[in-house]
Write a protein that holds these residues in place. Structure first.
Motif, PDB file in Angstrom:
ATOM      1  N   ILE A   1      16.587  79.943  68.113  1.00 45.51           N
ATOM      2  CA  ILE A   1      16.945  81.347  68.317  1.00 45.51           C
ATOM      3  C   ILE A   1      15.687  82.203  68.379  1.00 45.51           C
ATOM      4  CG2 ILE A   1      18.052  83.358  67.257  1.00 45.51           C
ATOM      5  CD1 ILE A   1      20.176  81.455  66.168  1.00 45.51           C
TER       6      ILE A   1
ATOM      7  N   VAL B   1      22.935  83.843  61.795  1.00 42.13           N
ATOM      8  CA  VAL B   1      22.687  84.061  63.223  1.00 42.13           C
ATOM      9  C   VAL B   1      22.692  85.559  63.527  1.00 42.13           C
ATOM     10  CG1 VAL B   1      23.623  83.726  65.553  1.00 42.13           C
ATOM     11  CG2 VAL B   1      23.577  81.811  63.924  1.00 42.13           C
TER      12      VAL B   1
ATOM     13  N   VAL C   1      25.319  84.642  72.117  1.00 41.14           N
ATOM     14  CA  VAL C   1      25.254  83.363  71.403  1.00 41.14           C
ATOM     15  C   VAL C   1      26.655  82.768  71.404  1.00 41.14           C
ATOM     16  CG1 VAL C   1      24.920  82.229  69.173  1.00 41.14           C
ATOM     17  CG2 VAL C   1      23.289  83.963  69.942  1.00 41.14           C
TER      18      VAL C   1
END
Length: 513
Positions: free
Chosen positions: A100, A133, A109
Motif C-alpha cells: 500500500i 488499511v 482498495v
C-alpha cells in the motif's frame, strides 16, 4: 484524457470454526500458494473466484474510462479450519502494508475476505485489517470488500469501509460475481459515476447452515425478493448474511446490507430484509437421521442411484477437522453389503499407503489425526491406488479451480473405499472422489462432508440425500456445541418476537463517521 485511477487488490480469506482444536498456521495457509504482483493476475484472472471477478471488473472499467494502475498485493486463502495463529495475520499485514505504501495515493482498495475469520489475537480480524488499511489510504480512497454469505459483518468493519458485497447463493456458485459486484461499486464511486450509500442492520440470530439454501424454501424466497428490489431499481446491491454458526465470538450476529442512492431508502430496505429474515427463524430446521437409520435407508433403496449420507458435522468447509470415521466405522461394524465410499483427512495414513505401494495389504488406523475426539477406524485394508492429490473441480462452484490435497491414497476395506488425504478441499465437488478413481454414481452410499455446498453438484445424480446426526465440530444442532462467548440474546437461545433493528451506515454515507 481521464486521469489514471490507482487500484489495489488483495485477499485474506478463511472461515474459522472455533470448536476445531487444531490451529491454522502458515502450513495450512500456504497449501494453495501465496501470491503477489504479476503472479496474482497470472493465477486468478479469468478464474471463477472473487479475486478473478475483481480483476475483470477493473479491466472492464479501465476499457471504459481509461488506464488504471493496478497493484496486486498479497493474496492468501486457506481451507476452512480452526482458529488462525496470529503469526499468519502478521505475515499478511507485513506484505500488505508495504504494498500500500509503495503504491502511492490510491483511489480504490479491493479486499477479498471470508468474513468469519478468527485469530488467536482477534475475534474480528477483518475489521482490524480494514481499520489499518483505512489509516494508510486516508479518507478519500474507496474501500470495497467481498465476503462469503456466512460472514460476521460487524459495525467495526463497516466503519472503515465504503462497500461490502456478500455471496447471494448457497450453495455458493457466485464467488466471481461477488468479487465483480464489490469492485464495480468501489470503482464507480471512486470515478464519481455514483456515490450510493450502504446501510447495515444486525439480526439477532444464528441457525445451522444445513437448514437453508437458495435453491428452494423460505430463504430462497427471501433472496428472490431481494433480487426483485434490484430489478425494480429500489436497491443497487444487497447482502443477506447468515453468520457462520461455529464462530464463538462476543457480539456475533447475522446481518443485512442494502445499497441505494439515498440513505433513507437503503435503511428502509435493510430493515425490511432484516425483519423478513428474522421472521423465518423457526423455518430453519433440519431433520437428522442417526447413522444407523441412514445406513438402513441406503440398504433398502431400490433407485439404483447413490444415497448421499451428509456428514456435515465433520465438514472441512465449515472448519471441522475432516478426520472422523464415524459412518465408516459403523458400516464395517454392521458388516454392511453396501458398496460405500468416504473420505478422511489423515496424512500419516496416506503417506504410509504410498510407502507400502499399490496392492499392499496392511492394518490401518484412520481418523482423529487432528481432532483427538474424532471416531477412529482400525482395520485391515488394501491399497487400491496412490496419488499426488491434485485435482480440478468440475463445479458449478469454482469450476476449473485446481486443488491440492497432499499425498492421497484409496484404501479398500471390504465393500468400503476410503479416500485418504492430508487436507481435503472441494468437499462438495464430485471430483474430490472422481479424480482418484471413485465414481460416486457407481456406489450405493457416498459420504459427503459438507453442509449445503454439495447440493449443486450432487442433487442431479443422487437417489436420496440424508442429513445425518454425526459427531464433529460443525454439528447441525447448535445447542449441543460448547459456546462460551456468543451472545445468548441471539436466537436460538433467546426468542424475542419483535427485536429492535438498529441501522448504521458505512463510510459511503456523508456524516456517517
Amino acid at each position: 484524457m481521464n486521469p489514471t485511477m490507482r487500484v489495489l487488490i488483495s485477499e485474506f480469506r478463511q472461515e474459522t470454526n472455533s470448536f476445531n482444536p487444531a490451529l491454522s498456521g502458515m502450513e495450512t495457509w500456504s497449501q494453495n500458494g501465496i501470491y503477489e504482483g504479476q503472479a496474482v493476475r497470472d493465477r486468478f484472472a479469468g478464474t471463477q473466484c472473487a479475486v478473478g471477478g475483481m480483476i475483470d471488473a477493473v479491466d472492464e472499467h479501465a476499457r471504459e474510462l481509461g488506464h488504471h494502475e493496478v497493484t496486486f498485493a498479497v493474496v492468501m486463502a486457506a481451507q476452512s479450519g480452526g482458529i488462525t495463529e496470529q503469526t499468519v495475520m502478521d505475515h499478511y499485514l507485513q506484505r500488505l502494508i508495504p504494498a500500500i505504501e509503495a503504491a502511492g495515493p490510491l483511489d480504490v482498495v479491493l479486499l477479498s475476505f471470508h468474513g468469519a475469520l478468527q485469530t488467536t489475537d482477534y475475534d474480528d480480524p477483518e475489521a482490524e485489517i480494514a481499520r489499518q488499511v483505512r489509516e494508510l489510504v486516508g479518507e478519500n480512497c474507496v474501500i470495497s470488500v467481498s465476503t462469503d454469505l456466512h460472514a460476521f459483518i460487524s459495525r467495526e468493519l463497516i466503519a472503515s469501509v465504503d462497500y461490502v458485497s456478500g455471496y447471494q447463493t448457497y450453495p455458493h456458485i457466485d464467488h466471481y460475481g461477488t468479487g465483480h459486484r464489490a469492485a464495480h461499486l468501489g470503482l464507480k464511486a471512486a470515478a464519481g459515476q455514483a456515490r450510493p450509500t450502504m446501510a447495515w442492520v444486525p439480526v439477532p440470530m444464528i441457525v445451522s447452515a444445513a437448514s437453508y439454501n437458495t435453491l428452494d424454501g423460505p430463504f430462497a424466497d427471501l433472496v428472490q425478493h431481494a433480487h426483485h428490489l434490484v430489478e425494480s431499481g429500489e436497491l443497487i446491491d444487497w447482502s443477506i448474511y447468515q453468520m457462520q454458526p461455529w464462530l464463538d465470538v462476543p457480539g456475533g450476529h447475522s446481518a443485512v446490507l442494502a445499497v441505494a442512492d439515498e440513505a433513507g431508502q437503503a435503511a428502509a430496505q435493510a430493515k425490511d430484509l432484516a425483519r423478513r429474515l428474522y421472521s423465518l427463524r423457526h423455518a430453519f430446521t433440519t431433520h437428522l437421521l442417526s447413522i444407523d437409520e441412514a445406513i438402513d435407508t441406503a440398504e433398502k433403496s431400490t433407485s439404483g442411484k447413490p444415497v448421499i449420507v451428509v456428514d456435515a458435522a465433520d465438514s472441512c468447509n465449515a472448519g471441522a477437522a475432516g478426520d472422523s470415521m464415524a459412518v465408516a466405522a459403523r458400516l464395517l461394524e454392521r458388516g454392511s453389503s453396501l458398496r460405500a465410499a468416504t473420505v478422511v483427512n489423515d496424512g500419516a495414513a496416506a503417506r504410509r499407503a504410498h510407502e507400502l505401494g499399490v496392492g499392499a495389504t496392511a492394518e490401518f488406523t484412520l481418523g482423529a489425526s487432528r481432532d483427538q475426539r474424532a471416531v477412529q477406524l482400525r482395520a485391515t485394508g488394501y491399497v487400491r491406488s496412490v496419488h499426488d492429490g491434485e485435482f480440478v473441480q468440475e463445479g458449478p462452484a469454482n469450476r476449473g479451480m485446481v486443488n491440492k490435497i497432499g499425498p492421497t491414497a484409496v484404501l479398500r476395506f471390504g465393500n468400503l473405499d476410503v479416500l485418504v488425504c492430508d487436507w481435503m478441499i472441494g468437499n462438495g465437488d464430485p471430483q474430490l472422489y472422481r479424480a482418484f478413481g471413485i465414481e460416486p454414481t457407481l456406489y450405493d452410499l457416498v459420504v459427503v462432508k459438507a453442509h449445503t455446498s454439495f447440493r449443486a453438484a450432487y442433487t442431479p445424480f443422487a437417489g436420496e440425500i440424508l442429513e445425518t446426526d454425526t459427531p464433529g465440530a460443525a454439528a447441525t444442532e447448535l445447542r449441543r456445541l460448547p459456546f462460551e462467548r456468543i451472545p445468548k440474546s441471539l436466537f436460538p437461545w433467546s426468542d424475542v418476537e419483535s427485536p429492535e433493528f438498529p441501522v448504521a451506515f458505512s463510510r459511503s454515507t456523508p456524516g456517517s463517521v
